[in-house]
Design a protein around this motif. Structure first.
Motif, PDB file in Angstrom:
ATOM      1  N   GLU A 222       0.825  -1.209   0.000  1.00  0.00           N
ATOM      2  CA  GLU A 222       0.000   0.000   0.000  1.00  0.00           C
ATOM      3  C   GLU A 222       0.857   1.255   0.000  1.00  0.00           C
ATOM      4  OE1 GLU A 222      -2.331  -0.672   3.461  1.00  0.00           O
ATOM      5  OE2 GLU A 222      -3.952  -1.701   2.372  1.00  0.00           O
ATOM      6  N   ARG A 223       1.938   1.255   0.796  1.00  0.00           N
ATOM      7  CA  ARG A 223       2.818   2.430   0.834  1.00  0.00           C
ATOM      8  C   ARG A 223       3.507   2.652  -0.511  1.00  0.00           C
ATOM      9  NH1 ARG A 223       3.826   0.909   6.318  1.00  0.00           N
ATOM     10  NH2 ARG A 223       5.464  -0.526   5.635  1.00  0.00           N
ATOM     11  N   LEU A 224       3.957   1.572  -1.133  1.00  0.00           N
ATOM     12  CA  LEU A 224       4.622   1.701  -2.425  1.00  0.00           C
ATOM     13  C   LEU A 224       3.650   2.215  -3.486  1.00  0.00           C
ATOM     14  CD1 LEU A 224       7.210   1.254  -4.046  1.00  0.00           C
ATOM     15  CD2 LEU A 224       6.444  -1.086  -4.485  1.00  0.00           C
ATOM     16  N   ALA A 225       2.430   1.719  -3.446  1.00  0.00           N
ATOM     17  CA  ALA A 225       1.423   2.170  -4.411  1.00  0.00           C
ATOM     18  C   ALA A 225       1.095   3.649  -4.211  1.00  0.00           C
ATOM     19  CB  ALA A 225       0.168   1.319  -4.274  1.00  0.00           C
ATOM     20  N   GLN A 226       1.017   4.092  -2.961  1.00  0.00           N
ATOM     21  CA  GLN A 226       0.756   5.502  -2.681  1.00  0.00           C
ATOM     22  C   GLN A 226       1.903   6.377  -3.159  1.00  0.00           C
ATOM     23  OE1 GLN A 226      -0.030   5.710   1.518  1.00  0.00           O
ATOM     24  NE2 GLN A 226      -1.991   4.617   1.377  1.00  0.00           N
ATOM     25  N   GLU A 227       3.117   5.862  -3.014  1.00  0.00           N
ATOM     26  CA  GLU A 227       4.290   6.628  -3.467  1.00  0.00           C
ATOM     27  C   GLU A 227       4.246   6.879  -4.970  1.00  0.00           C
ATOM     28  OE1 GLU A 227       9.153   6.001  -3.833  1.00  0.00           O
ATOM     29  OE2 GLU A 227       7.984   4.804  -2.397  1.00  0.00           O
ATOM     30  N   TYR A 228       3.818   5.877  -5.735  1.00  0.00           N
ATOM     31  CA  TYR A 228       3.781   6.009  -7.192  1.00  0.00           C
ATOM     32  C   TYR A 228       2.379   6.373  -7.706  1.00  0.00           C
ATOM     33  CZ  TYR A 228       8.520   4.192  -7.645  1.00  0.00           C
ATOM     34  OH  TYR A 228       9.887   4.028  -7.571  1.00  0.00           O
ATOM     35  N   LYS A 229       1.454   6.588  -6.769  1.00  0.00           N
ATOM     36  CA  LYS A 229       0.094   7.019  -7.127  1.00  0.00           C
ATOM     37  C   LYS A 229      -0.583   6.040  -8.099  1.00  0.00           C
ATOM     38  CE  LYS A 229       0.917  11.946  -6.378  1.00  0.00           C
ATOM     39  NZ  LYS A 229       2.248  11.768  -5.727  1.00  0.00           N
ATOM     40  N   VAL A 230      -0.538   4.760  -7.740  1.00  0.00           N
ATOM     41  CA  VAL A 230      -1.199   3.730  -8.539  1.00  0.00           C
ATOM     42  C   VAL A 230      -2.113   2.917  -7.624  1.00  0.00           C
ATOM     43  CG1 VAL A 230       0.686   3.574 -10.208  1.00  0.00           C
ATOM     44  CG2 VAL A 230       0.689   2.071  -8.192  1.00  0.00           C
ATOM     45  N   PRO A 231      -3.212   2.384  -8.140  1.00  0.00           N
ATOM     46  CA  PRO A 231      -4.088   1.539  -7.323  1.00  0.00           C
ATOM     47  C   PRO A 231      -3.402   0.234  -6.945  1.00  0.00           C
ATOM     48  CG  PRO A 231      -4.823   1.555  -9.608  1.00  0.00           C
ATOM     49  CD  PRO A 231      -3.749   2.593  -9.499  1.00  0.00           C
ATOM     50  N   PHE A 232      -3.802  -0.325  -5.820  1.00  0.00           N
ATOM     51  CA  PHE A 232      -3.153  -1.534  -5.311  1.00  0.00           C
ATOM     52  C   PHE A 232      -4.187  -2.462  -4.684  1.00  0.00           C
ATOM     53  CE2 PHE A 232      -1.726  -3.605  -1.374  1.00  0.00           C
ATOM     54  CZ  PHE A 232      -0.811  -4.501  -1.884  1.00  0.00           C
ATOM     55  N   MET A 233      -3.970  -3.748  -4.843  1.00  0.00           N
ATOM     56  CA  MET A 233      -4.735  -4.761  -4.115  1.00  0.00           C
ATOM     57  C   MET A 233      -3.926  -6.052  -4.077  1.00  0.00           C
ATOM     58  SD  MET A 233      -7.661  -6.017  -6.830  1.00  0.00           S
ATOM     59  CE  MET A 233      -8.077  -4.392  -7.423  1.00  0.00           C
ATOM     60  N   GLU A 234      -4.251  -6.895  -3.111  1.00  0.00           N
ATOM     61  CA  GLU A 234      -3.651  -8.226  -3.063  1.00  0.00           C
ATOM     62  C   GLU A 234      -4.582  -9.216  -3.740  1.00  0.00           C
ATOM     63  OE1 GLU A 234      -0.534  -8.187   0.652  1.00  0.00           O
ATOM     64  OE2 GLU A 234      -2.413  -9.294   0.881  1.00  0.00           O
ATOM     65  N   THR A 235      -4.000 -10.174  -4.421  1.00  0.00           N
ATOM     66  CA  THR A 235      -4.778 -11.154  -5.178  1.00  0.00           C
ATOM     67  C   THR A 235      -4.305 -12.567  -4.856  1.00  0.00           C
ATOM     68  OG1 THR A 235      -3.237 -11.021  -7.048  1.00  0.00           O
ATOM     69  CG2 THR A 235      -5.162  -9.570  -7.105  1.00  0.00           C
ATOM     70  N   SER A 236      -5.134 -13.523  -5.219  1.00  0.00           N
ATOM     71  CA  SER A 236      -4.766 -14.927  -5.116  1.00  0.00           C
ATOM     72  C   SER A 236      -5.322 -15.662  -6.329  1.00  0.00           C
ATOM     73  CB  SER A 236      -5.324 -15.551  -3.829  1.00  0.00           C
ATOM     74  OG  SER A 236      -5.159 -16.968  -3.849  1.00  0.00           O
ATOM     75  N   ALA A 237      -4.432 -16.127  -7.193  1.00  0.00           N
ATOM     76  CA  ALA A 237      -4.872 -16.904  -8.351  1.00  0.00           C
ATOM     77  C   ALA A 237      -5.432 -18.253  -7.908  1.00  0.00           C
ATOM     78  CB  ALA A 237      -3.702 -17.107  -9.315  1.00  0.00           C
TER      79      ALA A 237
END
Length: 290
Positions: A222-237
């Protein structure tokens, strides 16, 4: 049999062999890094699959010993994708899956397109491959052409060529592999260098079902996504957690950009992902390992 008849028979056999084994284009091996034998004899069994022979099946593009330079080997694949024009759909977008080798790009694509998980061992993606799927967004048909790329360094030059044509990029890391997370910054730098400025980027922390092996906290993503201003989520294939949501969020964002509907232009992919992720977390906390 006289000498003339023997020569004619020899030439006929040679022509049959060439027509059976050669491709429609002349292959340039001058830049190939594949080790060659000291013998000058050409081996027809080592011909690289092309459109005429492989029809771009997964088996033809996934091999442990790829032959020939990547730029030549995947030219036919790009031609086939360009010919796969959308029919009876309202929008058509290209989406690329990026990330280190082994983060689960192929499994994520298979889960989304076919609704199944690839159990057991399977051969690593070589170069690049693509699949199509039509999704419905607010009664609008959107065709996604999803490109599955190899994460190995030796195929980077191949995937760079496809960045410019992509409308959206899903960048994956493995929550059980700290190195794959640390390499996200390098991937984002490559994206900034080679992709279009308005490309949609989404960061995905895959394999969230592996609770015992987790090495990367959700908060770090979440912090990395906020730094680059991109949406983020965790997934499981494996469980399917947020897989469809990731692709539908991208489809909604791309549709909103192309739409003239004022309601669509107000769509914000980051807000949508946060809202939907909360709903999924509340639902899955009681029934799935997240």
């Amino acid at each position: 049999m006289n000498n003339v008849e023997e020569n004619v028979l020899t030439v006929t056999k040679r022509n049959k062999l060439v027509s059976r084994c050669s491709t429609s284009e002349t292959t340039d091996w001058t830049n190939s890094t594949t080790p060659t034998s000291s013998s000058s004899t050409w081996d027809p069994d080592q011909v690289v699959p092309t459109a005429a022979t492989s029809r771009f099946s997964s088996a033809s593009l996934r091999t442990q010993n790829p032959l020939g330079p990547p730029s030549r080997r995947f030219n036919n694949l790009d031609s086939a994708a360009r010919q796969a024009t959308p029919d009876q759909v309202d929008f058509f977008f290209k989406v690329m899956l990026l990330g280190d080798s082994g983060v689960g790009k192929t499994c994520l694509l298979t889960r989304f397109r076919d609704g199944r998980f690839l159990f057991g061992n399977y051969i690593t993606t070589v170069g690049i491959d693509f699949r199509n799927k039509v999704v419905t967004v607010d009664e609008t048909k959107v065709k996604l052409q999803i490109w599955d790329t190899a994460g190995q360094e030796r195929f980077r030059s191949v995937t760079h060529a496809y960045y410019r044509d992509a409308h959206a990029l899903l960048l994956l890391y493995d929550v059980t592999n700290k190195t794959s997370f640390d390499n996200i910054r390098a991937w984002l730098s490559e994206i900034r260098e080679h992709a279009n400025e308005d490309v949609v980027i989404m960061l995905l922390g895959n394999k969230s079902d592996c609770r015992q092996e987790r090495m990367v906290k959700k908060e770090d993503g979440e912090r990395l996504a906020q730094e680059y201003k991109v949406p983020f989520m965790e997934t499981s294939a494996k469980t399917g957690l947020n897989v469809e949501l990731a692709f539908l969020a991208v489809a909604r964002e791309l549709k909103a950009r192309k739409s003239s509907d004022p309601d669509d232009t107000k769509f914000n992919v980051q807000d949508y992902v946060r809202q939907q992720s909360k709903k999924n977390s509340c639902f899955n906390s009681n029934c799935l390992t997240t």
